[in-house]
Write an enzyme that holds these catalytic residues in place. Structure first.
Site, PDB file in Angstrom:
ATOM      1  N   HIS A 205       0.841  -1.192   0.000  1.00  0.00           N
ATOM      2  CA  HIS A 205       0.000   0.000   0.000  1.00  0.00           C
ATOM      3  C   HIS A 205       0.870   1.232   0.000  1.00  0.00           C
ATOM      4  CE1 HIS A 205       0.768  -1.211   4.171  1.00  0.00           C
ATOM      5  NE2 HIS A 205       0.789   0.079   4.480  1.00  0.00           N
TER       6      HIS A 205
ATOM      7  N   HIS B 134       0.582   5.347   1.213  1.00  0.00           N
ATOM      8  CA  HIS B 134      -0.183   6.351   1.936  1.00  0.00           C
ATOM      9  C   HIS B 134      -0.147   7.634   1.119  1.00  0.00           C
ATOM     10  CE1 HIS B 134       0.228   4.228   5.978  1.00  0.00           C
ATOM     11  NE2 HIS B 134       1.188   3.652   5.292  1.00  0.00           N
TER      12      HIS B 134
HETATM   13  P1  5GP Z   1       1.872   0.618   7.369  1.00  0.00           P
HETATM   14  O1  5GP Z   1       2.512   0.934   8.679  1.00  0.00           O
HETATM   15  O2  5GP Z   1       1.753  -0.855   7.134  1.00  0.00           O
HETATM   16  O3  5GP Z   1       2.522   1.356   6.220  1.00  0.00           O
HETATM   17  O4  5GP Z   1       0.426   1.242   7.437  1.00  0.00           O
HETATM   18  C1  5GP Z   1      -0.718   0.523   7.712  1.00  0.00           C
HETATM   19  C2  5GP Z   1      -1.848   1.522   7.824  1.00  0.00           C
HETATM   20  O5  5GP Z   1      -3.065   0.819   7.773  1.00  0.00           O
HETATM   21  C3  5GP Z   1      -1.846   2.334   9.131  1.00  0.00           C
HETATM   22  O6  5GP Z   1      -1.771   3.719   8.829  1.00  0.00           O
HETATM   23  C4  5GP Z   1      -3.171   1.935   9.792  1.00  0.00           C
HETATM   24  O7  5GP Z   1      -3.806   3.016  10.456  1.00  0.00           O
HETATM   25  C5  5GP Z   1      -3.990   1.434   8.621  1.00  0.00           C
HETATM   26  N1  5GP Z   1      -4.983   0.429   8.967  1.00  0.00           N
HETATM   27  C6  5GP Z   1      -4.772  -0.680   9.751  1.00  0.00           C
HETATM   28  N2  5GP Z   1      -5.900  -1.406   9.840  1.00  0.00           N
HETATM   29  C7  5GP Z   1      -6.835  -0.754   9.093  1.00  0.00           C
HETATM   30  C8  5GP Z   1      -8.214  -1.030   8.809  1.00  0.00           C
HETATM   31  O8  5GP Z   1      -8.809  -2.014   9.241  1.00  0.00           O
HETATM   32  N3  5GP Z   1      -8.861  -0.140   8.003  1.00  0.00           N
HETATM   33  C9  5GP Z   1      -8.230   0.971   7.492  1.00  0.00           C
HETATM   34  N4  5GP Z   1      -8.968   1.777   6.727  1.00  0.00           N
HETATM   35  N5  5GP Z   1      -6.945   1.253   7.755  1.00  0.00           N
HETATM   36  C10 5GP Z   1      -6.245   0.403   8.544  1.00  0.00           C
END
Ligand code: 5GP
Length: 120
Positions: free
Chosen positions: A104, A106
């Site tokens: 993903h 952001h």
């Molecule tokens: P990472 O640290 O893996 O780059 O970011 C994961 C992101 O996914 C975090 O910003 C977190 O808030 C988001 N996230 C985790 N679980 C969920 C969820 O169930 N729904 C949504 N919409 N976002 C999520």
């Protein structure tokens, strides 16, 4: 790392868990982050099974990679961020603190975002 089909974004893609959808096309889904870290905080994910940016870059067909980049620009435009500016970020692996093992990016926007990384 093998792809875990029960990760939270895989479940969102299967509509087992709801999301606040921002954009969808054949290759990509975008939705609001559940714990926003900026006034606008949207996640863009490919529909294919890729663990991280590294996996996506190594394995996704060129058409999927191109569609993903095009979708990121499109989502930012749709969100009205293009003129004022925005930041795109992808975490890969432990040092970056990647939480969800489905690739993903952001998109952050809606205010002056400050330094790219906090001071040590
Ligand atoms: P990472 O640290 O893996 O780059 O970011 C994961 C992101 O996914 C975090 O910003 C977190 O808030 C988001 N996230 C985790 N679980 C969920 C969820 O169930 N729904 C949504 N919409 N976002 C999520």
């Amino acid at each position: 790392m093998a792809y875990d089909r029960n990760n939270i974004f895989a479940r969102i893609l299967r509509s087992e868990i709801p999301c606040q959808k921002v954009y969808e096309d054949v290759h990509v889904l975008a939705f609001s982050d559940i714990r926003p870290q900026a006034p606008v905080h949207v996640l863009v994910i490919p529909k294919g099974e890729y663990v991280s940016l590294d996996d996506f870059a190594a394995k996704a067909p060129a058409a999927e990679q191109a569609a993903f980049v095009a979708a990121v620009g499109k989502v930012a435009r749709q969100l009205g961020l293009t003129e004022a500016g925005y930041r795109v970020l992808a975490n890969h692996g432990a040092d970056a603190g990647q939480e969800v093992p489905h690739f993903h990016v952001h998109i952050f926007g809606g205010k002056r975002l400050g330094r790219m990384l906090p001071r040590e």
